[in-house]
Design an enzyme around this catalytic site. Structure first.
Site, PDB file in Angstrom:
ATOM      1  N   GLU A 114     -18.632  -2.036 -12.697  1.00  0.00           N
ATOM      2  CA  GLU A 114     -18.545  -2.650 -11.373  1.00  0.00           C
ATOM      3  C   GLU A 114     -19.569  -1.939 -10.497  1.00  0.00           C
ATOM      4  O   GLU A 114     -19.319  -0.848  -9.989  1.00  0.00           O
ATOM      5  CB  GLU A 114     -17.138  -2.485 -10.784  1.00  0.00           C
TER       6      GLU A 114
ATOM      7  N   ASP B   8     -14.620   0.981 -13.135  1.00  0.00           N
ATOM      8  CA  ASP B   8     -14.326   0.682 -11.739  1.00  0.00           C
ATOM      9  C   ASP B   8     -15.238   1.479 -10.799  1.00  0.00           C
ATOM     10  O   ASP B   8     -15.520   2.657 -11.054  1.00  0.00           O
ATOM     11  CB  ASP B   8     -12.867   1.062 -11.463  1.00  0.00           C
TER      12      ASP B   8
HETATM   13  C1  GLC Z   1     -12.613  -1.637  -7.376  1.00  0.00           C
HETATM   14  C2  GLC Z   1     -11.452  -2.535  -7.743  1.00  0.00           C
HETATM   15  C3  GLC Z   1     -10.588  -2.702  -6.538  1.00  0.00           C
HETATM   16  C4  GLC Z   1     -10.084  -1.339  -6.114  1.00  0.00           C
HETATM   17  C5  GLC Z   1     -11.232  -0.347  -5.900  1.00  0.00           C
HETATM   18  C6  GLC Z   1     -10.753   1.063  -5.818  1.00  0.00           C
HETATM   19  O1  GLC Z   1     -13.435  -2.190  -6.423  1.00  0.00           O
HETATM   20  O2  GLC Z   1     -11.928  -3.758  -8.239  1.00  0.00           O
HETATM   21  O3  GLC Z   1      -9.524  -3.567  -6.749  1.00  0.00           O
HETATM   22  O4  GLC Z   1      -9.350  -1.439  -4.928  1.00  0.00           O
HETATM   23  O5  GLC Z   1     -12.143  -0.384  -6.966  1.00  0.00           O
HETATM   24  O6  GLC Z   1     -10.350   1.525  -7.076  1.00  0.00           O
END
Ligand code: GLC
Length: 538
Positions: free
Chosen positions: A266, A215
Site C-alpha cells: 500500500e 499496510d
Molecule cells: C492502511 C489501511 C487502513 C488503516 C491504516 C492504518 O491505510 O488500509 O485501513 O486504517 O493503514 O493501519
C-alpha cells in the site's frame, strides 16, 4: 498444516495478472449468526468466490485486535481474533481455498502495533523497560514537557503524539503514532522489530499463504532526529530511503520458498519515480495504484492516469495493479455519481449529493475498463454487487476513528464496510440478527441470491467479465495499443479485443465489423450509449 501451494498449479508470476478479491472479514459473511463476519462465513462462501472467478483472496487483518482501527491495530499476529475463528480454522480456510485454485494473501502492518500488544504494554508499565526502545518514546518539549516532541499530525487527524502517565501517576514521556493513539509506531532501526516481523512472515508463509499485503508501506522508516516540523524535501516519516531495507529483507524471505511468495504494497505516493522504487527486482512484486482509484470519471483524466501507470511500471518491468475501491475509499458506485467524482480523504463530508443510478452505471463501465487493462485486478468485496457507500448511518453506530478524530467532520470509512447482503428474504440479509454496522433499508434488494437470479445484475456482469478475462489469452499477454477515439471515449486494443468506454452522455458508433463480447449496459442498436463500456472482438 497445509503444504504450500496444494491444489494450485505452480505458475510463478501468478500475481502479474491475477484477480484478487479483498475480504474485510468482519463484513463479508457471518457463519455463527452473531452479526460479525467470520472465517466460517468465508468458508461457507468459497464456492461463491470460485464461481465469481477470482484467483486470490486478500484478507484485511484477521489477527487478535481490540479493533480500534478495524484490525489494523494488531495485538498478536499468531492468533486469529476469536470473533473470527481460530488458527486451525484459518489453516483449513487456506487449504479449502487452495483446493479451488484460490490463493491467500494476508495483511501485515509494519508501521505500528496495537497499544494492547505485549511490547507496548510492557513499555508503558515501566519507563525503564527495554521495550521502550521498540517504539518512539520521547520527552516532551517546553518547560514541563507538555508540548509534543514534534509538530507532526496523525493521518487520522490531531497530533501524532500522546503523552503517557507513569506508573506513579506523574506525566511521562510521549509516544509517536502516525495513526490513532491505539496504534503506536514501531522503531524499525531496532533489530528486534525486524526479527519479529521476519518471523511473522515465515509463520504465515509456512501455513500456505501465497503473499502479503503491506499496510502503509511508505511509513515505517523515520528520521531518528525527529525534526520538529516537516520539510517537504526531506520528509521525516514518509518514503524514506531506509524503508527499502525492510522490503529487501522481506523479499529474501519470500524467495526462500519453493513457490515464491509475493508482496503487494500500500504505497500512496504521487511521485512515480519514488513509487516504482518499491517495485525493484529485489523488493515488492506489486503496489496499489491509487492514482487510478482516485481519478474522476473523465476520459482524459483516466486515460492519462492509465498512461502514467503503464509508463512507470514499464520503466522497471513491473506489473501494474488496478482497483476501483477498497475498505478505505468511498465506494465507486457512489463516487462516480457525484459532480466531483475524484476521491480524497480530506474532502469527505456528510451529505454530498449523489446520483445513485448514474454512479452505478459508471461503476459497471469502470469494471470493464479496469479488467481489460494489463496487470492484476483487485476487487473490493461488494463492488461485484454494485453496493453504494452508506452515508446515513446513525452517528452512534460509527466505528471508524477517522470520524471522531476529524472532530465529526469526516464521516469516516464505515460506509464502505457495511455487512454484505446475501439473502433477500432475511431481515439482516444473511448476517446475524444485529449486524455490527447497520444495513440500510433496501439493502436486501442488492442481495447475492437476488442478483444471481437476474441476468442483468451487477453480479452477473462481474461473473461474465471475469470468465471472459480468464479465457481470453489476449487479456493476459497482448500489450495495450491505444486506438483513435473522440474526446469522451477511451479506446484500446489487446490483440483482437477492443475495449471501448464512453464517458459522454451521447452514444458513439461501434466499429463496423465486430462481435460483442460484453457490455456494461444494453447497446443502443449498433452504438455504445453514454457512461457505458464494451469489449468487442474485431
Ligand atoms: C492502511 C489501511 C487502513 C488503516 C491504516 C492504518 O491505510 O488500509 O485501513 O486504517 O493503514 O493501519
Amino acid at each position: 498444516m497445509v503444504v504450500a501451494g496444494d491444489g494450485i498449479a505452480p505458475h510463478e508470476a501468478w500475481w502479474r495478472d491475477a484477480v484478487v478479491y479483498e475480504i474485510y472479514v468482519r463484513s463479508f459473511a457471518d457463519g455463527d449468526g452473531d452479526g460479525t463476519g467470520d472465517l466460517a462465513g468465508v468458508r461457507s462462501r468459497l464456492d461463491y468466490l470460485s464461481d465469481l472467478g477470482v484467483d486470490a483472496l486478500w484478507f484485511t487483518p484477521w489477527y487478535l485486535s481490540p479493533l480500534a482501527d478495524g484490525g489494523y491495530d494488531v495485538q498478536d499476529y499468531r492468533v486469529i481474533d476469536p470473533a473470527f475463528g481460530d488458527l486451525v480454522e484459518a489453516e483449513v480456510l487456506i487449504a479449502e481455498a487452495a483446493e479451488r485454485g484460490i490463493r491467500t494473501i494476508v495483511d501485515i502492518v509494519p508501521n505500528h502495533v496495537s497499544s494492547e500488544h505485549p511490547w507496548f504494554r510492557a513499555a508503558l508499565a515501566d519507563p525503564s523497560a527495554p521495550e521502550r526502545a521498540l517504539f518512539w518514546f520521547r520527552p516532551g518539549r517546553g518547560e514541563n514537557g507538555d508540548l509534543p516532541p514534534t509538530e507532526w499530525t496523525s493521518s487520522f487527524g490531531g497530533p501524532a503524539w500522546t503523552r503517557t502517565t507513569d506508573p506513579d501517576g506523574s506525566p511521562g514521556q510521549w509516544y509517536l503514532h502516525l495513526f490513532a493513539p491505539e496504534q503506536p509506531d514501531l522503531d524499525w532501526s531496532n533489530p528486534a522489530v525486524r526479527h519479529e516481523h521476519a518471523d511473522v512472515l515465515r509463520f504465515w508463509f509456512d501455513r500456505g499463504v501465497a503473499g502479503i499485503r503491506v499496510d502503509s508501506a511508505a511509513f515505517p522508516a523515520k528520521d531518528p532526529a525527529l525534526p520538529v516540523t516537516i520539510d517537504a524535501d526531506a520528509h521525516p516519516h514518509l518514503d524514506r530511503d531506509e524503508v527499502h531495507e525492510i522490503y529487501r529483507e522481506w523479499r529474501t524471505i519470500a524467495d526462500e520458498y519453493s513457490l515464491p511468495r509475493m508482496l503487494v504494497g500500500e504505497v500512496w505516493l504521487a511521485d512515480d519515480e519514488r513509487f516504482v522504487r518499491y517495485l525493484r527486482d529485489d523488493e515488492m512484486h506489486g503496489a496499489f495504484n491509487f492514482e487510478f482509484m482516485v481519478t474522476p470519471w473523465d476520459a482524459d483524466a483516466l486515460r492519462s492516469a492509465i498512461q502514467r501507470t503503464l509508463a512507470a511500471h514499464e520503466s522497471i518491468s513491473a506489473s501494474p495493479t488496478w482497483a476501483l475501491g477498497n475498505h478505505d475509499v468511498t465506494r465507486a458506485a457512489t463516487r462516480y455519481g457525484r459532480a466531483d467524482s475524484s476521491f480524497s480523504f480530506d474532502a469527505k463530508r456528510f451529505g454530498t449529493e449523489t446520483d445513485a443510478a448514474l454512479g452505478l452505471r459508471r461503476a459497471r463501465a469502470a469494471a470493464l475498463l479496469a479488467a481489460a487493462l494489463p496487470g492484476s485486478l483487485y476487487i473490493y468485496q461488494g463492488d461485484e454487487l454494485g453496493l453504494p457507500e452508506v452515508e446515513d448511518l446513525p452517528l452512534h453506530a460509527l466505528r471508524d476513528p477517522m470520524h471522531e478524530r476529524s472532530g465529526g467532520v469526516d464521516p469516516g470509512r464505515d460506509g464502505c464496510r457495511i455487512p454484505l447482503p446475501w439473502t433477500a428474504s432475511d431481515p439482516a440479509s444473511g448476517f446475524g440478527g444485529d449486524p455490527w454496522l447497520p444495513q440500510p433499508d433496501g439493502w436486501s434488494e442488492l442481495a447475492v441470491d437476488r442478483q444471481l437470479a437476474d441476468p442483468l445484475s451487477t453480479l452477473a456482469l462481474y461473473r461474465s467479465l471475469l470468465r471472459i478475462r480468464r479465457d481470453e489469452a489476449a487479456l493476459h499477454d497482448a500489450p495495450l495499443e491505444w486506438m483513435p477515439s473522440d474526446a469522451h471515449t477511451i479506446a484500446f486494443r489487446r490483440g483482437d479485443l477492443l475495449c471501448l468506454t464512453n464517458f459522454g452522455s451521447e452514444s458513439v458508433a461501434l466499429p463496423l465489423h465486430h462481435r460483442l463480447l460484453i457490455s456494461s449496459a444494453p447497446l443502443d442498436g449498433e452504438r455504445l450509449p453514454g457512461d457505458c463500456a464494451a469489449w468487442l472482438r474485431l
